[in-house]
Design a protein around this motif. Structure first.
Motif, PDB file in Angstrom:
ATOM      1  N   PHE A  35      -4.302  10.818   3.185  1.00  0.00           N
ATOM      2  CA  PHE A  35      -5.070   9.992   2.263  1.00  0.00           C
ATOM      3  C   PHE A  35      -6.502  10.508   2.168  1.00  0.00           C
ATOM      4  CE2 PHE A  35      -2.147   6.320   2.382  1.00  0.00           C
ATOM      5  CZ  PHE A  35      -1.458   6.577   3.535  1.00  0.00           C
ATOM      6  N   TYR A  50      -3.178  10.095  -2.469  1.00  0.00           N
ATOM      7  CA  TYR A  50      -2.217  10.164  -1.362  1.00  0.00           C
ATOM      8  C   TYR A  50      -1.301  11.372  -1.546  1.00  0.00           C
ATOM      9  CZ  TYR A  50       2.000   9.147   1.316  1.00  0.00           C
ATOM     10  OH  TYR A  50       3.068   9.235   2.164  1.00  0.00           O
ATOM     11  N   ARG A  95      -1.528   9.230   8.263  1.00  0.00           N
ATOM     12  CA  ARG A  95      -0.605   8.297   8.890  1.00  0.00           C
ATOM     13  C   ARG A  95       0.583   9.101   9.380  1.00  0.00           C
ATOM     14  NH1 ARG A  95       1.055   4.647   4.743  1.00  0.00           N
ATOM     15  NH2 ARG A  95       2.501   6.288   4.172  1.00  0.00           N
ATOM     16  N   MET A  98       6.431   7.480   8.581  1.00  0.00           N
ATOM     17  CA  MET A  98       6.449   7.029   7.188  1.00  0.00           C
ATOM     18  C   MET A  98       6.432   5.514   7.058  1.00  0.00           C
ATOM     19  SD  MET A  98       6.084   9.548   5.291  1.00  0.00           S
ATOM     20  CE  MET A  98       6.542   9.020   3.641  1.00  0.00           C
ATOM     21  N   ASN A  99       6.289   4.805   8.183  1.00  0.00           N
ATOM     22  CA  ASN A  99       6.199   3.349   8.068  1.00  0.00           C
ATOM     23  C   ASN A  99       4.818   2.972   7.554  1.00  0.00           C
ATOM     24  OD1 ASN A  99       8.757   2.660   9.008  1.00  0.00           O
ATOM     25  ND2 ASN A  99       8.115   2.904  11.127  1.00  0.00           N
ATOM     26  N   ARG A 100       4.813   2.114   6.563  1.00  0.00           N
ATOM     27  CA  ARG A 100       3.549   1.808   5.895  1.00  0.00           C
ATOM     28  C   ARG A 100       2.595   1.042   6.797  1.00  0.00           C
ATOM     29  NH1 ARG A 100       5.986  -0.155   0.078  1.00  0.00           N
ATOM     30  NH2 ARG A 100       6.685   1.865  -0.621  1.00  0.00           N
ATOM     31  N   ASP A 101       3.107   0.409   7.847  1.00  0.00           N
ATOM     32  CA  ASP A 101       2.193  -0.312   8.715  1.00  0.00           C
ATOM     33  C   ASP A 101       1.859   0.467   9.972  1.00  0.00           C
ATOM     34  OD1 ASP A 101       4.596  -2.592  10.247  1.00  0.00           O
ATOM     35  OD2 ASP A 101       4.813  -0.570   9.473  1.00  0.00           O
ATOM     36  N   ASP A 102       2.145   1.758   9.978  1.00  0.00           N
ATOM     37  CA  ASP A 102       1.683   2.595  11.072  1.00  0.00           C
ATOM     38  C   ASP A 102       0.177   2.804  10.953  1.00  0.00           C
ATOM     39  OD1 ASP A 102       4.617   4.732  11.162  1.00  0.00           O
ATOM     40  OD2 ASP A 102       4.130   2.907  12.252  1.00  0.00           O
ATOM     41  N   LYS A 103      -0.435   3.151  12.059  1.00  0.00           N
ATOM     42  CA  LYS A 103      -1.884   3.284  12.032  1.00  0.00           C
ATOM     43  C   LYS A 103      -2.310   4.509  11.243  1.00  0.00           C
ATOM     44  CE  LYS A 103      -3.896   4.684  15.798  1.00  0.00           C
ATOM     45  NZ  LYS A 103      -4.366   4.727  17.206  1.00  0.00           N
ATOM     46  N   ILE A 104      -3.470   4.395  10.636  1.00  0.00           N
ATOM     47  CA  ILE A 104      -4.096   5.503   9.937  1.00  0.00           C
ATOM     48  C   ILE A 104      -5.261   5.995  10.775  1.00  0.00           C
ATOM     49  CG2 ILE A 104      -5.564   6.067   7.970  1.00  0.00           C
ATOM     50  CD1 ILE A 104      -3.772   4.492   6.210  1.00  0.00           C
ATOM     51  N   PHE A 106      -8.654   8.295  10.806  1.00  0.00           N
ATOM     52  CA  PHE A 106      -9.635   8.848   9.886  1.00  0.00           C
ATOM     53  C   PHE A 106     -10.362  10.037  10.509  1.00  0.00           C
ATOM     54  CE2 PHE A 106      -9.837   5.782   6.428  1.00  0.00           C
ATOM     55  CZ  PHE A 106      -9.190   4.683   6.971  1.00  0.00           C
TER      56      PHE A 106
END
Lengths: 116, 114
Positions: A35, A50, A95, A98-104, A106
């Motif tokens: 991202f 993305y 991330r 591929m789970n959308r609620d996994d941590k990102i 930066f």
């Protein structure tokens, strides 16, 4: 070791020029997402673009494009025809999985200054 | 409605105070996040809620207590904070599950602990 590396702490670019913000990443996962976010001085994080690890084509969103070089683990952001309003902090993020609620995670960011 | 709202925008509190930060979204997102951002640093993840259940706690001190009363609302309760906790606190939301999707961020709450 850093997962996301942004080597340019600050950049100065003339208005209307194109600018490339560098980002390299480190992961052993096969599935991951990359991202770019923009953060003006107001503080809000604005999503720009993305790129999924399985996407074969580089992502584009208006003036933003992501130059994805998987073998080099590079995900540079290209802003075409820069504008004064592009002056902000830019964060590359990843991330893993591929789970959308996994941590990102930066990177440290690049502060972009657009000169009139 | 495609935004995440956070209240208050600014908060000044003493070390003995109890306060709460509030985050709300009406995009139907079922994952919500709290981040802490110090000046000139990237955001650092604190907590993740998925389907109103705490799924990630990044070893945050217990003086920060998150709460997700429903799918649209996320609170961060603050008690006995330290001056080093002064920071921008960002809330975000996203659709959980597999696939590509970004996290939508709120404008943040600038917290000062005296």
């Amino acid at each position: 070791a850093q997962k996301i590396t942004q080597t340019q702490p600050g950049m100065f670019v003339q208005e209307k020029e194109a600018v490339t913000l560098d980002c390299t990443y480190d992961t052993s996962d096969q599935s991951y997402g990359l991202f770019w976010y923009k953060q003006p001085s107001s503080g809000e994080m604005i999503f720009l673009i993305y790129q999924g690890s399985y996407d074969e084509q580089n992502a584009t969103e208006g003036r933003y494009s992501l130059n994805f070089q998987k073998a080099r683990k590079s995900a540079n952001l290209v802003i075409s025809a820069s504008q004064l309003g592009d002056s902000a902090m830019y964060f590359c993020a990843m991330r893993e999985g591929m789970n959308r609620d996994d941590k990102i995670i930066f990177g440290k960011g690049t502060r972009l200054h657009i000169l009139p | 409605d495609t935004e995440v709202t956070q209240t208050p925008k600014h908060l000044v509190m003493g070390m003995t105070n109890k306060k709460s930060l509030k985050c709300e979204q009406h995009m139907g997102h079922r994952a919500m996040y709290w981040y802490k951002q110090k000046a000139k640093k990237p955001p650092e993840l604190m907590f993740v809620y998925s389907y109103e259940k705490l799924s990630i706690n990044e070893s945050v001190p217990s003086r920060f207590s998150p709460e997700c009363p429903n799918s649209s609302l996320l609170n961060l309760h603050l008690h006995a904070l330290q001056p080093e906790d002064s920071a921008l606190y960002l809330c975000a939301s996203s659709h959980p599950g597999q696939g590509d999707n970004e996290q939508f961020f709120g404008p943040g709450t600038r917290l000062t602990v005296l």
